[in-house]
Design a protein around this motif. Structure first.
Motif, mmCIF file in Angstrom:
data_model
loop_
_atom_site.group_PDB
_atom_site.id
_atom_site.type_symbol
_atom_site.label_atom_id
_atom_site.label_comp_id
_atom_site.label_asym_id
_atom_site.label_seq_id
_atom_site.Cartn_x
_atom_site.Cartn_y
_atom_site.Cartn_z
ATOM 1 N N ASN A 11 0.824 -1.215 0.000
ATOM 2 C CA ASN A 11 0.000 0.000 0.000
ATOM 3 C C ASN A 11 0.854 1.260 0.000
ATOM 4 O O ASN A 11 0.471 2.291 -0.571
ATOM 5 C CB ASN A 11 -0.922 0.012 1.223
ATOM 6 N N SER A 58 -7.472 -1.110 -3.807
ATOM 7 C CA SER A 58 -8.691 -1.411 -3.063
ATOM 8 C C SER A 58 -8.645 -2.826 -2.490
ATOM 9 O O SER A 58 -9.004 -3.063 -1.331
ATOM 10 C CB SER A 58 -9.901 -1.256 -3.981
ATOM 11 N N LEU A 59 -8.195 -3.788 -3.300
ATOM 12 C CA LEU A 59 -8.107 -5.179 -2.858
ATOM 13 C C LEU A 59 -7.141 -5.312 -1.679
ATOM 14 O O LEU A 59 -7.448 -5.967 -0.671
ATOM 15 C CB LEU A 59 -7.648 -6.061 -4.028
ATOM 16 N N LYS A 61 -6.150 -3.000 0.466
ATOM 17 C CA LYS A 61 -6.649 -2.342 1.682
ATOM 18 C C LYS A 61 -7.740 -3.166 2.354
ATOM 19 O O LYS A 61 -7.796 -3.261 3.582
ATOM 20 C CB LYS A 61 -7.171 -0.955 1.332
ATOM 21 N N ASN A 62 -8.625 -3.777 1.554
ATOM 22 C CA ASN A 62 -9.704 -4.574 2.144
ATOM 23 C C ASN A 62 -9.189 -5.861 2.779
ATOM 24 O O ASN A 62 -9.676 -6.281 3.837
ATOM 25 C CB ASN A 62 -10.766 -4.887 1.088
ATOM 26 N N ILE A 63 -8.217 -6.488 2.144
ATOM 27 C CA ILE A 63 -7.621 -7.689 2.750
ATOM 28 C C ILE A 63 -6.931 -7.330 4.061
ATOM 29 O O ILE A 63 -7.058 -8.037 5.065
ATOM 30 C CB ILE A 63 -6.616 -8.345 1.771
ATOM 31 N N LYS A 64 -6.209 -6.211 4.034
ATOM 32 C CA LYS A 64 -5.520 -5.772 5.253
ATOM 33 C C LYS A 64 -6.529 -5.469 6.361
ATOM 34 O O LYS A 64 -6.312 -5.795 7.534
ATOM 35 C CB LYS A 64 -4.684 -4.528 4.962
ATOM 36 N N GLU A 65 -7.662 -4.840 6.003
ATOM 37 C CA GLU A 65 -8.688 -4.532 7.002
ATOM 38 C C GLU A 65 -9.257 -5.803 7.619
ATOM 39 O O GLU A 65 -9.471 -5.886 8.825
ATOM 40 C CB GLU A 65 -9.809 -3.713 6.348
ATOM 41 N N TYR A 66 -9.475 -6.833 6.801
ATOM 42 C CA TYR A 66 -9.976 -8.106 7.317
ATOM 43 C C TYR A 66 -8.960 -8.749 8.263
ATOM 44 O O TYR A 66 -9.321 -9.233 9.347
ATOM 45 C CB TYR A 66 -10.289 -9.060 6.168
#
Length: 586
Positions: A11, A58-59, A61-66
């Motif tokens: 990121n 986007s992918l 950041k969303n994986i990291k958030e999970y």
């Protein structure tokens, strides 16, 4: 953790790639518009590149958030496990300290806060990579652009760090008030207190108390928040001033050097990105400082030590069977913040298999005496011995497993009937024969048989729609639980307070079967129960004032005599049934 760090690195590289592609795309669009040819292959590839970076960003950041949320649950479990392990193992006297409860509330539910520094450091690492991308871009243009961006961030960090510390101090200061507000909220929501609150019309009283404490804390918090927002507005003005200076410098550079439209827009974006990233790093540093204060408070909770609270570290076995009895030698006890002795130089001896009744007015120290015997309250002076062994030299688990107590303020477990009884000795949870035996002795079996599910009937209505027992029925359940534990010492602290005299006598008559060949201690305010004891100990204001049999104490015509005669109207017509019960004395 490794996956989060890896994604943070990825990121962190996206800003540089986004800047470079944006610059190239603008320049290519300008060239395409101004050109007479229709060469658009490069333009298409740049558009595809921009689209790919957007999707990948986007992918990622969303994986990291999970992954971060997954980590939050794990840390939350570990933190709560540590807290619960501590609260279930510290000496009982800690629960008499208001500061212990205040500290416990401050750290409870702190799993996400505990993890916050780790997440903050990962976010800072990601922001630092982004900053390097922007910095590399700006330095190529002119080193002063980066320097001015750094200078603009310093005041913001100082303000945020200052208010982080002020927020933490306010949190500690407000903690007792918040706990008081929670107590009033609990009273207004609790099923047990609902009846009395309505009976005495206390709803408005406690609601106003809650409003007062809530508004007090909210006002203080908002006052600090107002000051912080005002300071941050000032810092934003300073930051805008620096940004204006950079804009002037950029316009000068555009005029004096050869710069394309793409270069100019990319530099503008880089300056904005640098300032935004620096502000973010500044905020994260201030947050890290604040969370460090909370984590320090968290670990200090596990280091709480009260010199007067002795922790049982004994390793000697409990005497089996007890051969010489229990001895109190000049035992005194005082609560940590108390100004008087609750027990004062108490000395007596209980012989093996002896039945003792401890009599006294409320507040005379009877229950405290029992808690000292169990090792829950350490004596201020003196010793308690079992067969000559100090109870603090005996292994605590063995000590407690050999003493059965049913307190007046027993717990009403919202479990099944079977579980309510069997928790008295969880190792024998499936011993149906003994469960039923103690249920019959305690008088519990008679009403259990009326339930459709019998012993598997859930009790209480807090968790499920179970059976709601009367006070006397709950007390019989608690008595069965105490009897289920096969120990050498049996202590009953007002065990029949909610029962009528006939039910009380029935329980005492049956109880002698399980108390046979054991030391039994009764604490009761009913003088009739004292006649079932081999000896009676009379307490007053933390001292033993009389000791002897019923007949001996009646002849003295002192404290016991006056207490007994005051209640004589309750049992003056002594029945043959009562005489039969009295006959179980050794």
């Amino acid at each position: 953790m490794i996956a989060s760090v890896t994604l943070s690195i990825v990121n962190g590289c996206f800003p540089f790639l986004t800047l470079w592609i944006s610059k190239e795309l603008i320049d290519e669009v300008t060239r395409f518009i101004q050109s007479d040819t229709w060469e658009y292959v490069a333009l298409v590839w740049l558009l595809i590149g921009q689209f790919s970076i957007t999707v990948l960003s986007s992918l990622s950041k969303n994986i990291k958030e999970y992954l971060d949320k997954q980590m939050v649950y794990k840390v939350e479990f570990d933190v709560q496990h540590m807290i619960l392990a501590n609260t279930s193992s510290v000496p009982v006297m800690y629960f008499d300290l208001a500061e212990y409860h205040n500290h416990l509330q401050r750290i409870s539910g702190g799993g996400s806060r505990f993890l916050s520094p780790v997440r903050t450091m990962i976010d800072m690492f990601e922001a630092a990579l982004s900053l390097c991308s922007y910095a590399a871009f700006l330095i190529v243009i002119h080193w002063s652009l980066l320097l001015v961006s750094l200078l603009a961030t310093i005041p913001i960090f100082l303000v945020q760090a200052k208010y982080s510390q002020l927020r933490y101090r306010l949190h500690v200061k407000q903690n007792p008030v918040a706990r008081e507000a929670e107590y009033y909220k609990y009273l207004l929501q609790d099923r047990t207190s609902a009846k009395e609150i309505r009976l005495f019309g206390l709803a408005s009283f406690f609601l106003n108390r809650w409003i007062e404490k809530f508004v007090q804390n909210a006002s203080e918090t908002l006052r600090l928040e107002r000051r912080q927002q005002g300071a941050e507005v000032g810092m934003e003005a300073v930051s805008s001033f620096f940004y204006m200076g950079m804009a002037v410098a950029l316009i000068w550079l555009a005029r004096t050097t050869k710069m394309s439209i793409g270069d100019f827009i990319a530099i503008i974006q880089a300056i904005q990105g640098t300032q935004g990233t620096l502000n973010r790093i500044s905020t994260l540093l201030a947050k890290l400082y604040e969370e460090k204060l909370y984590i320090k408070d968290f670990y200090q909770f596990f280091e709480i030590k009260e010199p007067r609270i002795e922790i049982n570290k004994g390793q000697e076995p409990f005497p089996t069977p007890i051969q010489r009895g229990i001895t109190f030698e000049n035992v005194s006890f005082r609560y940590i913040h108390g100004d008087r002795d609750v027990l004062s130089n108490v000395s007596f001896h209980i012989n093996p298999q002896e039945k003792i009744a401890i009599i006294g007015q409320n507040g005379s120290g009877k229950t405290t005496l029992i808690k000292c015997l169990m090792g829950l309250y350490p004596p201020l002076h003196g010793q308690i011995k079992i067969d000559g062994k100090n109870i603090y030299d005996i292994d605590q688990k063995q000590l407690l497993s050999n003493i059965t107590v049913i307190f007046q303020d027993f717990i009403r477990y919202h479990l099944t009937v079977r579980e309510n009884i069997a928790v008295g000795d969880i190792k024998r949870m499936d011993d149906w024969e003994r469960i039923q035996a103690v249920a019959k002795v305690s008088g519990t079996d008679s009403f259990i048989q009326q339930f459709a599910l019998g012993y598997e009937t859930p009790l209480g209505r807090l968790l499920v729609d179970g059976e709601d027992l009367s006070g006397g029925q709950w007390q019989k359940i608690a008595l069965a639980r105490a009897l289920f534990r096969d120990s050498q010492v049996v202590i009953l602290d007002e065990p029949t307070a909610s029962l009528d005299p006939i039910a009380e006598m029935e329980i005492f008559q049956n109880f002698k079967l399980l108390a046979d060949k054991k030391i039994a201690i009764f604490i009761s305010h009913r003088m009739a129960a004292s006649r079932m004891a081999d000896r009676i100990i009379v307490m007053k204001e933390g001292k033993i004032v009389e000791m002897g049999t019923h007949e001996e104490l009646m002849e003295l015509r002192q404290e016991y005599y006056h207490m007994y005669t005051m209640q004589a109207q309750w049992f003056s017509a002594e029945s043959e049934y009562t005489k039969e019960v009295v006959g179980w004395r050794n």
